[in-house]
Design a protein around this motif. Structure first.
Motif, PDB file in Angstrom:
ATOM      1  N   ASP A  54      13.036  11.470  -4.125  1.00 41.48           N
ATOM      2  CA  ASP A  54      12.571  12.604  -3.454  1.00 41.48           C
ATOM      3  C   ASP A  54      11.137  12.209  -2.872  1.00 41.48           C
ATOM      4  N   LEU A  55      10.587  11.937  -3.963  1.00 40.36           N
ATOM      5  CA  LEU A  55       9.178  11.446  -3.837  1.00 40.36           C
ATOM      6  C   LEU A  55       8.886  10.158  -2.959  1.00 40.36           C
ATOM      7  N   ALA A  56       9.939   9.080  -3.379  1.00 42.15           N
ATOM      8  CA  ALA A  56       9.794   7.811  -2.967  1.00 42.15           C
ATOM      9  C   ALA A  56      10.229   7.744  -1.234  1.00 42.15           C
ATOM     10  N   LEU A  57      11.243   8.434  -1.007  1.00 41.19           N
ATOM     11  CA  LEU A  57      12.032   8.302   0.337  1.00 41.19           C
ATOM     12  C   LEU A  57      10.862   8.557   1.386  1.00 41.19           C
ATOM     13  N   PRO A  58      10.138   9.489   1.468  1.00 38.74           N
ATOM     14  CA  PRO A  58       8.950   9.982   2.595  1.00 38.74           C
ATOM     15  C   PRO A  58       7.979   8.934   2.766  1.00 38.74           C
ATOM     16  N   MET A  59       7.868   8.299   1.518  1.00 36.32           N
ATOM     17  CA  MET A  59       6.714   7.386   1.453  1.00 36.32           C
ATOM     18  C   MET A  59       7.285   5.962   2.103  1.00 36.32           C
ATOM     19  N   ALA A  60       8.541   5.724   1.800  1.00 37.64           N
ATOM     20  CA  ALA A  60       8.811   4.500   2.219  1.00 37.64           C
ATOM     21  C   ALA A  60       9.828   4.260   3.526  1.00 37.64           C
ATOM     22  N   ALA A  61      10.384   5.510   3.785  1.00 32.17           N
ATOM     23  CA  ALA A  61      11.275   5.623   5.151  1.00 32.17           C
ATOM     24  C   ALA A  61      10.721   5.243   6.327  1.00 32.17           C
ATOM     25  N   PRO A  62       9.308   5.800   6.911  1.00 30.92           N
ATOM     26  CA  PRO A  62       8.964   5.655   7.943  1.00 30.92           C
ATOM     27  C   PRO A  62       8.813   3.972   8.080  1.00 30.92           C
ATOM     28  N   PHE A  63       8.379   3.356   6.934  1.00 32.88           N
ATOM     29  CA  PHE A  63       7.929   1.919   7.147  1.00 32.88           C
ATOM     30  C   PHE A  63       9.425   1.160   7.355  1.00 32.88           C
ATOM     31  N   LEU A 167       5.732   2.343  -3.242  1.00 37.37           N
ATOM     32  CA  LEU A 167       4.828   1.962  -4.313  1.00 37.37           C
ATOM     33  C   LEU A 167       3.426   1.335  -3.343  1.00 37.37           C
ATOM     34  N   ARG A 168       4.010   0.807  -1.980  1.00 37.70           N
ATOM     35  CA  ARG A 168       2.830   0.283  -1.161  1.00 37.70           C
ATOM     36  C   ARG A 168       2.126   1.290  -0.313  1.00 37.70           C
ATOM     37  N   HIS A 169       2.595   2.565  -0.449  1.00 42.67           N
ATOM     38  CA  HIS A 169       2.192   3.810   0.600  1.00 42.67           C
ATOM     39  C   HIS A 169       2.044   4.871  -0.147  1.00 42.67           C
ATOM     40  N   LEU A 170       0.972   4.748  -1.394  1.00 40.48           N
ATOM     41  CA  LEU A 170       0.773   6.025  -2.377  1.00 40.48           C
ATOM     42  C   LEU A 170      -0.153   7.133  -1.515  1.00 40.48           C
ATOM     43  N   ASP A 171      -0.822   6.230  -0.431  1.00 42.48           N
ATOM     44  CA  ASP A 171      -1.726   7.233   0.195  1.00 42.48           C
ATOM     45  C   ASP A 171      -0.901   8.296   0.980  1.00 42.48           C
ATOM     46  N   ILE A 172       0.413   8.062   1.380  1.00 42.17           N
ATOM     47  CA  ILE A 172       1.237   9.196   2.029  1.00 42.17           C
ATOM     48  C   ILE A 172       2.026   9.988   1.153  1.00 42.17           C
ATOM     49  N   CYS A 173       1.700   9.921  -0.255  1.00 39.73           N
ATOM     50  CA  CYS A 173       2.532  10.647  -1.243  1.00 39.73           C
ATOM     51  C   CYS A 173       2.569  12.124  -0.993  1.00 39.73           C
ATOM     52  N   HIS A 174       3.583  12.845  -1.077  1.00 37.88           N
ATOM     53  CA  HIS A 174       3.413  14.324  -0.824  1.00 37.88           C
ATOM     54  C   HIS A 174       2.698  14.886  -2.065  1.00 37.88           C
ATOM     55  N   LYS A 199       1.928   6.406 -10.977  1.00 38.91           N
ATOM     56  CA  LYS A 199       0.813   6.317  -9.937  1.00 38.91           C
ATOM     57  C   LYS A 199       0.598   7.509  -8.801  1.00 38.91           C
ATOM     58  N   LEU A 200       1.423   8.354  -9.492  1.00 35.79           N
ATOM     59  CA  LEU A 200       1.088   9.833  -8.669  1.00 35.79           C
ATOM     60  C   LEU A 200      -0.325  10.271  -8.750  1.00 35.79           C
ATOM     61  N   PRO A 201      -1.094  10.727  -7.512  1.00 35.37           N
ATOM     62  CA  PRO A 201      -2.338  10.765  -7.641  1.00 35.37           C
ATOM     63  C   PRO A 201      -2.722  12.343  -8.131  1.00 35.37           C
ATOM     64  N   ALA A 202      -1.885  12.947  -8.406  1.00 33.69           N
ATOM     65  CA  ALA A 202      -2.239  14.189  -9.219  1.00 33.69           C
ATOM     66  C   ALA A 202      -2.354  14.376 -10.812  1.00 33.69           C
ATOM     67  N   PRO A 203      -3.105  14.920 -11.467  1.00 32.79           N
ATOM     68  CA  PRO A 203      -3.123  14.957 -12.870  1.00 32.79           C
ATOM     69  C   PRO A 203      -1.625  15.327 -13.368  1.00 32.79           C
TER      70      PRO A 203
END
Ligand code: SF4
Length: 1019
Positions: A54-63, A167-174, A199-203
């Protein structure tokens, strides 16, 4: 007590407004945890359950979409791998290809490739030195390369590609830097999933787990956790000390941890249901955790039987549903070479529907098929069903049958034709095989989809869901592309595609009992847990190396690839961790008998450890466990009040009481009482209604009273066994032919006899036309041609099991034909006059002597009845009189023709002589019949002839007694075992029928049997 839900509740309280991501392996688990929190009154606002994908798909799908890349379906893996493997260039060394046709091989390879991909490895990462054999390395690397190329050329992304892209688009992680995230402890993520989580940006909040003394941590479980010291409040909490019973605190004896063993898995499940009822707990306070998957099915079936609402976490095998069962039976039928018995079983199973407006129903269709001459092979059905329809039409004109039966046969003929058309449609679902025995997989899959959607029966929601799941899985398999396979391999691929499918997977729901697997137990936090199936060898996986990648190769390639020891260690960790946190009341159980394999089964060491904890006896052995567990529980409850069904109550209440309580049982179940009374009556030497004494039926079946025409065969059969006569002609019951086709024979004796009768008549009719006498030299070749042409027709109708068998039986038939011609040529002083001369059989068939109406036999003194029949042959003898001939094509037995009437079993010769006299006198009032004979013109019959004078003295008395038997309703069973040997309605008679009949027939007190006794005296 599980510290993780408490930690979540605390987190929700302390971080009310912050987004808190909880990473779980499945949505169902997330919902379950959420509901658990809600039930404890904790507000879980902003708690977001999510899965890695669920986390990966929105980051990968658009590309991926931008590049025109679609998701690759996971399910087609094994079939795709088989294809890619077989398409590898010839220069690649052969290792797995030798076993490529084995579906398990394809599955193992697919699982390995998926593991390698999710470990982030590519073909280039497979180092040769990691492999035990160079050929294996070369081929696996080539296969992985082919798979990567397949994805690239078809613009597909598998799950590993999705994670890589994400993993290439961590900047658009939910998950935002200001959020928090936590993961379900004890979950082993694949390396690419772990990389994303890391690599999730949150603590990250470190999850709390229960510290379990002595439980080794799996090497691949790398995420940090915060273990909490166990502080048992109940005895069930002591399960945290399973690995170190000696360190467990003193039990409280609060009854929260129980154990039992059962004398079978069904008995184990029944006992669980009893205990649930006894606990008084609502169903949604109870969870049943299964140590092995087959218990889910048992539990579901039991719950269905008691109408208990239930949800099943892992779902149920799709194979339980009607559409899947229909597909599996269909595949077995096709693989087996289309045997008629297989199709009949499929029709009888209720798993297919015919949907034919005027019938037949599936059950009727099975019976029709049984009546047909269908054997095996796809060609057999068209001919057999046409033949069956024709034979019913013929029977509709048969002299042996009355008007009602004839109407029935007309209807059946139409049903046989409709069934034939339906079978043709089913056969069309299977594409024809090429010369090498292969068929196109994609066309076969299309056929299977049609079968599942259009033909399989659907009776409930599960069936409907299964139809969709099966069709989707099959359609995905079709995307593999063109692949040709033998039927066996093709269906193996299809079966392996559908075998793992499940339907109805659901989470714990209010009002429902919840079934889950042991490794996922306890997340719903229900206060009562039953852990079933704790048998040795069934809780943990076996220590077996992977079939595709050995442990040493795995170690050499990557520490992320699990070895066989890793898998066992991870299973141990998961199971013990879940047992330790169940809390509430816990009941552990196993079955000590495998009733299917008739063998003893043993408890898992987990039970022994649990007992050691509970009794504070770390030194106890399995003997102690056996003693403490006591007698295995059975399906019958120990006492009536524990029963959960009427049957259980009765069995428990009656246990050991026998005859004392039978009257009460009979009072409640009158049908049982009647059955017992019938059985007692049959056992006695008194003739009763249960032995065929049916006076009321007499007038309705007595030919003297009804005026309905009857045949000589029916009268002889009546003399043999009046009960059979009653079943067939009174009750009009037809037996279902269950016999499997005989692979060593083509024609059964009856068909062979009919064939020879027809052949003899055809040849002699032609010679009558030509006014020639049979001459082997002159007519031999022609007669053989006639025989061959008729055999060809019969062969199309009834395919022989093999060419050898056909040639052998053809030779026998031709030899019999030659013998017949020689005997005809040698016979002096007789001229054949009529052949197959019918009377009372509807329209006469061109034979000058035949007539449509029956012949009336009037022997005076009220003995008058209508006779129908077909005389095989009438000869004119040298003295101007006539002889009636009946062909017999079986073996000759002198005793079969001894005496004159044989107690009414031999009547035809006398009755046909009377009938023929009437038929002949229509043309010649002075015509006279002087003799009647049974003629056996075959090698088996040794060319014997048994001749009787036409006027058989005593016929009137024999018939009088025979008709009295019917008229008085004396439908007694035969006492002669030989009569029962080939009886088609024997199932209606029960055990020891002739022995029982004998004691009644020999009992002088049964004087109602007077006509029957007298009949036996007519020799
Ligand atoms: S099994 Fe024997 S007794 Fe029963 S109907 Fe057949 S012949 Fe009669």
């Amino acid at each position: 007590m599980d510290p993780f839900p408490s930690q979540l509740a605390e987190l929700c309280r302390t971080e009310r407004t912050r987004a808190k991501w909880v990473v779980v392996p499945s949505h169902a688990l997330g919902h379950t945890l959420g509901e658990r929190l809600a039930l404890t009154g904790a507000s879980w606002a902003n708690l977001r359950f999510t899965t890695p994908i669920d986390l990966a798909l929105p980051m990968a799908a658009p590309f991926l979409v931008e590049r025109g890349i679609d998701p690759a379906p996971d399910e087609i893996g094994p079939a795709l791998i088989t294809r890619l493997l077989l398409e590898l260039p010839g220069v690649i060394p052969v290792y797995f290809r030798e076993m490529a046709e084995q579906p398990r091989m394809a599955e193992a390879l697919w699982a390995t490739i998926r593991e390698l991909r999710m470990a982030g490895m590519r073909a280039a990462d497979l180092r040769p030195e990691a492999f035990t054999m160079a050929a294996k390395h070369a081929e696996l690397q080539a296969l992985l390369t082919a798979y990567e190329e397949h994805l690239a050329t078809r613009k597909l992304a598998d799950t590993a590609d999705v994670y890589r892209e994400a993993l290439r688009h961590l900047d658009i992680c939910h998950v935002r830097p200001e959020d928090l995230w936590i993961e379900l402890p004890g979950t082993i993520w694949a390396p690419l999933q772990q990389a994303l989580l890391d690599k999730l940006p949150a603590p990250r909040i470190t999850p709390h787990t229960l510290q379990i003394p002595g439980l080794p941590e799996p090497a691949r479980l790398t995420s940090a956790v915060e273990p909490q010291e166990p502080s048992p409040r109940t005895d069930s909490d002591l399960l945290a000390f399973l690995m170190r019973p000696g360190e467990a605190p003193v039990p409280k004896g609060d009854g929260s941890l129980a154990m039992f063993r059962a004398g079978g898995r069904e008995a184990e499940v029944e006992e669980v249901f009893r205990r649930i009822l006894e606990s008084g707990a609502p169903l949604d306070h109870v969870e049943v955790a299964c140590a092995s998957a087959d218990y889910t099915t048992l539990l579901w079936e039991k719950a269905q039987g008691h109408s208990w609402p239930m949800t099943v976490g892992p779902g149920l095998p799709v194979a339980l549903t009607r559409p899947a069962r229909a597909l599996l039976a269909f595949s077995e039928w096709v693989e087996g070479g289309f045997p008629a018995a297989g199709l009949r079983r499929l029709l009888q199973s209720g798993d297919v529907q015919l949907d034919l407006a005027d019938g037949p129903s599936a059950g009727q269709a099975a019976r029709l098929l049984a009546q047909s001459d269908a054997t095996w092979g796809r060609e057999t059905y068209a001919a057999a069903m046409t033949g069956l329809a024709n034979s019913y039409r013929q029977r509709a004109t048969d002299v042996e049958n009355d008007d009602e039966a004839r109407t029935r046969y007309v209807e059946r003929a139409a049903q046989a034709e409709r069934l034939g058309a339906w079978i043709a449609e089913i056969l069309a679902l299977v594409p024809p095989t090429a010369g090498d025995g292969r068929l196109p997989l994609s066309e076969l899959i299309d056929g299977c989809v049609t079968l599942v959607r259009a033909t399989a029966n659907k009776q409930n929601e599960m069936d409907g869901a299964a139809t969709a799941v099966l069709a989707d899985a099959l359609v995905e398999l079709r995307t593999v592309g063109s692949l040709e396979r033998g039927a066996r391999e093709a269906f193996a691929l299809i079966r392996h595609q559908i075998e793992p499918l499940t339907v109805g997977a659901d989470r714990a729901r209010p009002g429902h009992l919840f079934i889950t697997m042991l490794r996922q137990a306890g997340h719903a936090g229900r206060p009562h847990t039953f852990v079933v199936g704790l048998e040795e060898g069934r809780v943990f996986p076996a220590l077996l190396e992977d079939a595709a990648l050995l442990d040493d190769e795995r170690r050499a390639l990557s520490p992320a690839l699990p070895t066989s020891a890793d898998r066992v260690g991870e299973a141990l960790h998961a199971v013990v961790s879940r047992l330790a946190v169940l809390g509430g009341s816990v009941c552990l159980s196993f079955s000590c008998r495998d009733l299917r394999q008739h063998r003893e089964t043993f408890p898992s060491w987990l039970l022994l450890q649990a007992l050691r904890v509970l009794e504070r006896r770390p030194d106890w052995t399995y003997q102690d466990l056996n003693r403490e567990l006591g007698e295995p529980v059975s399906l019958v409850p120990s006492e009536p009040k524990r029963a959960i069904s009427d049957a259980g109550w009765w069995l428990a209440a009656l246990n050991g009481l026998g005859p004392v309580v039978l009257p009460s049982v009979h009072a409640h179940y009158p049908w049982l009482a009647q059955g017992e009374a019938a059985e007692r009556a049959r056992e006695s030497d008194v003739l009763t209604a249960y032995d065929g004494l049916v006076p009321a039926a007499g007038p309705r079946l007595d030919p003297r009273a009804t005026g309905r025409a009857i045949s000589a065969t029916a009268l002889e059969d009546l003399a043999r066994c009046p009960f059979r006569h009653f079943v067939k002609r009174g009750l009009r019951l037809d037996a279902i032919e269950e016999a499997e086709p005989d692979r060593d024979h083509w024609l059964d004796p009856a068909t062979r006899g009919t064939f020879l009768h027809g052949l003899y008549a055809a040849i002699l009719r032609e010679l009558r036309e030509r006014k020639e006498k049979a001459d082997p030299k002159r007519h031999g070749a022609w007669a053989r041609e006639v025989a061959d042409a008729r055999m060809a027709e019969l062969r199309a109708l009834i395919p022989p099991p093999s060419t050898d068998v056909f040639h052998r039986e053809r030779q026998e038939l031709l030899r019999d034909l030659d013998l017949f011609l020689r005997l005809e040529a040698a016979a002096k002083g007789r001229t054949p006059l009529g052949f197959e001369v019918s009377f009372g059989a509807g329209p006469a068939e061109g034979e000058p002597l035949a007539q449509a109406e029956p012949v009336i036999i009037d022997l005076g003194a009220g003995l008058r009845f209508a006779l129908r029949g077909r005389i095989d042959r009438i000869d004119r003898l040298a003295d101007g009189s006539h002889e009636i001939i009946d062909y017999k094509t079986g073996w000759y037995r002198a005793d079969a023709y001894a005496g004159t009437f044989q107690g009414g079993r031999l009547l035809q010769h006398a009755l046909y002589a009377l009938a023929a006299t009437q038929l002949l006198r229509r043309q010649d009032p002075k015509a006279r019949v002087s003799a009647s004979s049974y003629y056996l013109p075959t090698a088996r019959g040794q060319a014997e002839r048994a001749t009787y004078p036409a006027k058989a003295a005593g016929l009137k008395d024999v018939l009088g007694d025979l008709f009295d038997i019917v008229g008085r309703g004396l439908f007694v069973h035969t006492a002669d075992e030989n009569d029962c040997k080939y009886c088609e309605v024997g199932r209606a008679c029960g055990r020891d029928v002739y022995a029982r009949a004998e004691q009644k027939i020999e009992n002088d007190a049964n004087d109602v049997l007077g006509p029957y006794w007298k009949l036996a005296e007519h020799e």
